[in-house]
Scaffold this active site. Sequence first.
Site, short mmCIF file in Angstrom:
data_model
loop_
_atom_site.label_atom_id
_atom_site.label_comp_id
_atom_site.label_asym_id
_atom_site.label_seq_id
_atom_site.Cartn_x
_atom_site.Cartn_y
_atom_site.Cartn_z
N SER A 255 0.83 -1.20 0.00
CA SER A 255 0.00 0.00 0.00
C SER A 255 0.87 1.26 0.00
CB SER A 255 -0.98 -0.05 1.18
OG SER A 255 -2.08 0.79 0.94
N ASP B 178 -10.25 -4.83 -3.71
CA ASP B 178 -9.61 -3.86 -2.82
C ASP B 178 -10.52 -2.65 -2.65
OD1 ASP B 178 -7.92 -2.00 -1.53
OD2 ASP B 178 -6.14 -2.86 -2.49
N HIS C 217 -8.07 -5.32 0.53
CA HIS C 217 -6.80 -4.64 0.82
C HIS C 217 -6.04 -5.48 1.83
CE1 HIS C 217 -4.30 -1.16 0.31
NE2 HIS C 217 -4.22 -0.95 1.61
#
Length: 306
Positions: free
Chosen positions: A199, A251, A283
Amino acid sequence: PASAVVSPLYFFIEQSIITRIGSRIGSSLFILSLLLMNLAAWGKLCPPHKVARLGNFTPARTFGHHRHHSAHCQKTMSSASALQYPEPIVARPTEKHTATVIMLHGLGDTGHGWADISHDFQEQLKHVKFVFPTAPKRPITLNMGMTMTGWYDIASLDGINRQEDETGLKESKRYVEELVQKEVAAGIPADRVIVAGFSQGGAVALMMLRSETKLAGIIGLSTYLPLSSQAPQVSEANSKTPILMCHGDADQVVAYQFGRQSFQLLHGLGADVEFNTYRGMAHSACPTELADIKEFITAKLPAQSS
């Protein structure tokens, strides 16, 4: 859409995983820690996000949950900036050290959030040192200016390449380059170093494509290419550096389309980039993705004969 996951009062911390398959943290501890964190923040609870479940794998780390609170009060290492960087967690190789992986966590997490992967990976990668840095604390606009660990500030998840914190991104790139140079000083060539990240950490890892130091590879997980309109996105030194991008198509934080668009941009620039899609993954991460990461590292950082 990514914009739907954030409300004005939602305390957003990225869902970095990893514990190994077979969770070490019970769901009751997670719920308690999430409750306490939200109560401390605003005196009210906000709904937690759903966690991806593929097969028998249930991520044990999710929004707002920290297993290792001690990471926030570790010894800090000095830097050219005013930011304070805690000493990275290091998993030393079990055989002669000939390669290094630097793994960057997501927003609100610490190096401990990903350190567990070293136990699994080093069963095969005995010559590889794993370094897990922790980002400095900074105010995060997305979270109403609250201070937490972050590699850069982020204002919105809707149109993630708008209102980018260029200064923060470049400072984090500088810090990672400093970590790479420490490996070089220890006798590990930079082309035997992979920079990886999840991320926010993945965005910084992709920033390292701009480095003038040739790397062995870049891994970006559930992430996107930051400052994508600023050339050169890839330096001459890293024009042939292999890149692995992995993203779940469910996600709800960093939208799948942002990762896919970043891949297409890099591919159009002639970069050696691979993009893996994980069906139904949010995610998060899953065993198949972890196996792909280990395979990539094994291929790019093979053991060297004495």
